[in-house]
Design an enzyme around this catalytic site. Structure first.
Site, PDB file in Angstrom:
ATOM      1  N   ASN A   1     -49.332 -78.237 -32.584  1.00  0.00           N
ATOM      2  CA  ASN A   1     -48.218 -77.598 -31.879  1.00  0.00           C
ATOM      3  C   ASN A   1     -47.951 -76.181 -32.380  1.00  0.00           C
ATOM      4  OD1 ASN A   1     -48.137 -80.042 -30.640  1.00  0.00           O
ATOM      5  ND2 ASN A   1     -46.189 -80.714 -31.540  1.00  0.00           N
TER       6      ASN A   1
ATOM      7  N   TYR B   1     -41.916 -79.620 -28.626  1.00  0.00           N
ATOM      8  CA  TYR B   1     -43.157 -79.471 -27.857  1.00  0.00           C
ATOM      9  C   TYR B   1     -43.323 -80.595 -26.841  1.00  0.00           C
ATOM     10  CZ  TYR B   1     -48.038 -79.279 -26.536  1.00  0.00           C
ATOM     11  OH  TYR B   1     -49.189 -79.217 -25.800  1.00  0.00           O
TER      12      TYR B   1
ATOM     13  N   SER C   1     -67.140 -53.245   8.520  1.00  0.00           N
ATOM     14  CA  SER C   1     -66.892 -54.472   9.260  1.00  0.00           C
ATOM     15  C   SER C   1     -68.232 -55.015   9.728  1.00  0.00           C
ATOM     16  CB  SER C   1     -65.996 -54.175  10.461  1.00  0.00           C
ATOM     17  OG  SER C   1     -66.183 -55.152  11.462  1.00  0.00           O
TER      18      SER C   1
ATOM     19  N   HIS D   1     -37.018 -44.727   4.977  1.00  0.00           N
ATOM     20  CA  HIS D   1     -37.180 -45.635   6.141  1.00  0.00           C
ATOM     21  C   HIS D   1     -38.508 -45.396   6.857  1.00  0.00           C
ATOM     22  CE1 HIS D   1     -32.811 -46.255   5.670  1.00  0.00           C
ATOM     23  NE2 HIS D   1     -32.783 -44.940   5.514  1.00  0.00           N
TER      24      HIS D   1
ATOM     25  N   GLU E   1     -55.970 -53.165  -0.546  1.00  0.00           N
ATOM     26  CA  GLU E   1     -55.478 -54.379   0.126  1.00  0.00           C
ATOM     27  C   GLU E   1     -55.507 -55.572  -0.822  1.00  0.00           C
ATOM     28  OE1 GLU E   1     -57.082 -55.104   4.183  1.00  0.00           O
ATOM     29  OE2 GLU E   1     -57.750 -53.038   4.043  1.00  0.00           O
TER      30      GLU E   1
ATOM     31  N   LYS F   1     -65.773 -49.062  11.452  1.00  0.00           N
ATOM     32  CA  LYS F   1     -64.723 -49.348  10.478  1.00  0.00           C
ATOM     33  C   LYS F   1     -65.064 -48.963   9.043  1.00  0.00           C
ATOM     34  CE  LYS F   1     -61.280 -51.421  10.947  1.00  0.00           C
ATOM     35  NZ  LYS F   1     -61.002 -52.805  11.308  1.00  0.00           N
TER      36      LYS F   1
ATOM     37  N   SER G   1     -58.087 -79.706 -22.243  1.00  0.00           N
ATOM     38  CA  SER G   1     -57.866 -78.292 -21.918  1.00  0.00           C
ATOM     39  C   SER G   1     -59.012 -77.410 -22.398  1.00  0.00           C
ATOM     40  CB  SER G   1     -56.555 -77.806 -22.546  1.00  0.00           C
ATOM     41  OG  SER G   1     -56.537 -78.075 -23.932  1.00  0.00           O
TER      42      SER G   1
ATOM     43  N   LYS H   1     -51.553 -71.827 -20.166  1.00  0.00           N
ATOM     44  CA  LYS H   1     -52.698 -70.954 -20.433  1.00  0.00           C
ATOM     45  C   LYS H   1     -53.350 -70.362 -19.197  1.00  0.00           C
ATOM     46  CE  LYS H   1     -53.200 -73.503 -24.536  1.00  0.00           C
ATOM     47  NZ  LYS H   1     -52.002 -74.251 -24.074  1.00  0.00           N
TER      48      LYS H   1
HETATM   49  N1  ARG Z   1     -53.948 -78.388 -26.039  1.00  0.00           N
HETATM   50  C1  ARG Z   1     -52.591 -78.440 -26.437  1.00  0.00           C
HETATM   51  C2  ARG Z   1     -51.804 -77.316 -25.750  1.00  0.00           C
HETATM   52  O1  ARG Z   1     -52.378 -76.447 -25.237  1.00  0.00           O
HETATM   53  C3  ARG Z   1     -52.475 -78.280 -27.911  1.00  0.00           C
HETATM   54  C4  ARG Z   1     -51.277 -78.894 -28.508  1.00  0.00           C
HETATM   55  C5  ARG Z   1     -51.330 -80.365 -28.334  1.00  0.00           C
HETATM   56  N2  ARG Z   1     -50.295 -81.024 -29.077  1.00  0.00           N
HETATM   57  C6  ARG Z   1     -50.010 -82.278 -28.868  1.00  0.00           C
HETATM   58  N3  ARG Z   1     -49.074 -82.797 -29.586  1.00  0.00           N
HETATM   59  N4  ARG Z   1     -50.614 -83.006 -27.971  1.00  0.00           N
HETATM   60  O2  ARG Z   1     -50.583 -77.311 -25.726  1.00  0.00           O
END
Ligand code: ARG
Length: 466
Positions: free
Chosen positions: A117, A324, A284, A163, A297, A290, A30, A332
């Site tokens: 976590n 978790y 345009s 309306h 939009e 235009k 990530s 994210k």
């Molecule tokens: N990159 C992970 C996330 O965004 C971090 C936590 C990972 N924890 C784990 N036990 N693999 O959630």
């Protein structure tokens, strides 16, 4: 593809007999997007390390080394010199590994009494809290632009619609102040959401808490949280705060999408109520005449995107057992994109509202041609003693007559009006004018120009409170 020999330098390599496949590594990493959390990760680590030292879990020298190392890492990141590695999966492991490279053993002690976590949950909360604070400033700037435009047009008559049919005259200022009210609630919702974002997960560790004698309240205070999350399983696993925020954001976008729809309509040459400054429009490539309202939009289009993020986050959460799960790593990108989209939209919108010119005559003509004062004539008859339902019928017939003559009610002669009701007399023309209609709605929330000006004054005072 040939597997490389078992790596010995990954964080959990001791447990594994072969390295993770290249494709899996890329799939599970990530760092490409969560490096955005870096400054908050460091902030959280500093507070955690200070607590570990205060609770005698690590030594003073360890803390000093951690502080020095993290300060250097922050500099490297800000200078764009930090080398992010996909092998190290995420922002947390990248920073921790670099810390150990810089300060040695002390770096390896930082993760005591902590798990990624509770670490990631803390980082996102810190990040989102800052994002909400920035967004609130941007909402206020847009509100201020709306107040300015409304003030210029507290007396400007336009048709009010239901309306999308002409209903009753309103002022353009009153119409704009409707959006001010929506944004007021939007800001209020964000502030309320912030209270629930602002709780500390750290200390929950992987899921059950930790056996070290930690002081969570201290960490919470140091990071400016209002308190700690009170259940470790909940702390590491739920992302309801992110969902709630995205719902708030989707509502702001929905309100701006409604306004966008109106701007687009008003700018159509068939309506011609407003013009939007050229810098917010495009031409345009084929039709030389235009001028397209691209910004509104796109705002309308991007509303779908943010609402989509809300759906993504709700769906992400719905089947997750405690505690978790890696699913949560997917929180994210939607969250980041929601904040980016909303921030950019609010910024451009505030600027665009300052670049709107109003064709007062076109607005007035539209109100005049739509029998917008028909209700006023009915109310006039009611005040003379006719039951409302009967008055409604009388006016409906009068409108039909005027329609046949292609004129407004106010353009009918008194004799003609008398054909519909004997209760009508010369004073009727005062209520049939657009101004008469506007001024008669003179109570809080009404469209009378005096009330609109009062609402603007209240609005200006209100936005100074946050
Ligand atoms: N990159 C992970 C996330 O965004 C971090 C936590 C990972 N924890 C784990 N036990 N693999 O959630």
């Amino acid at each position: 593809m040939q597997q490389k020999p078992a790596a010995t330098d990954t964080t959990w390599s001791g447990r594994f007999s072969e390295p993770v496949a290249e494709l899996v590594k890329r799939y599970t990493a990530s760092v490409e997007f969560d490096r955005r959390l870096a400054e908050f990760d460091i902030q959280g680590s500093l507070a955690h390390a200070a607590m570990l030292e205060a609770c005698a879990i690590i030594g003073a020298q360890d803390l000093a080394a951690i502080r020095k190392g993290l300060a250097q890492i922050l500099d490297e990141i800000r200078a764009g010199k930090f080398e992010w590695s996909l092998d190290l999966e995420d922002v947390h492991l990248n920073i921790e590994k670099r810390l150990t490279a810089i300060v040695g053993e002390a770096g390896k002690r930082l993760h005591t009494a902590r798990s990624r976590n509770d670490q990631v949950a803390t980082d996102i909360r810190l990040w989102l809290r800052a994002a909400i604070d920035d967004l609130l400033v941007l909402i206020k700037a847009l509100q201020s632009a709306l107040l300015d435009l409304a003030e210029q047009h507290a007396d400007t008559v336009m048709p009010g619609f239901t309306h999308l049919q002409v209903a009753q005259p309103v002022t353009f200022g009153h119409h704009l102040m409707a959006y001010f009210e929506m944004l007021k609630r939007d800001a209020d919702r964000m502030r309320d959401c912030r209270r629930r974002v602002n709780r500390l997960p750290l200390g929950a560790a992987a899921l059950a808490g930790t056996s070290y004698p930690i002081d969570r309240e201290r960490v919470a205070r140091e990071l400016g949280f209002d308190g700690v999350c009170e259940n470790s399983l909940d702390a590491v696993s739920d992302r309801d705060f992110a969902i709630e925020f995205t719902a708030c954001a989707a509502l702001v976008m929905t309100h701006l999408s409604r306004l966008s729809e109106e701007l687009i309509l008003w700018m159509s040459p068939r309506v011609g109520f407003i013009d939007i400054a050229d810098r917010f429009c495009t031409g345009s490539s084929i039709m030389p005449q235009k001028k397209n309202p691209d910004v509104p939009e796109l705002v309308r289009g991007k509303t779908g995107r943010v609402t989509g993020h809300l759906m993504a986050l709700l769906t992400l959460m719905k089947s997750q057992p405690l505690a978790y799960n890696k699913d949560n790593q997917e929180d994210k990108e939607p969250l980041f994109d929601t904040v980016d989209t909303l921030a950019a939209t609010l910024k451009i919108y505030a600027d665009m509202m300052g670049g709107i010119t109003v064709n007062k005559e076109a607005m007035r003509q539209a109100a005049f041609q739509g029998y917008a004062t028909a209700t006023d004539l009915a109310d006039y008859l009611v005040k003379k003693g006719l039951p409302f339902r009967d008055a409604h019928e009388v006016v409906a017939r009068a409108v039909r007559h005027a329609e046949g003559k292609r004129c407004d009610l106010s353009e009918l002669k008194l004799d003609e009006l008398l054909e519909f009701s004997a209760l009508i007399s010369g004073d009727v023309f005062a209520v049939l004018t657009l101004e008469g209609s506007l001024n008669s709605r003179n109570h809080i929330g009404g469209t009378a120009p005096d009330q609109v000006r009062a609402a603007i004054r209240r609005g200006r005072k209100f936005i100074e409170t946050y």
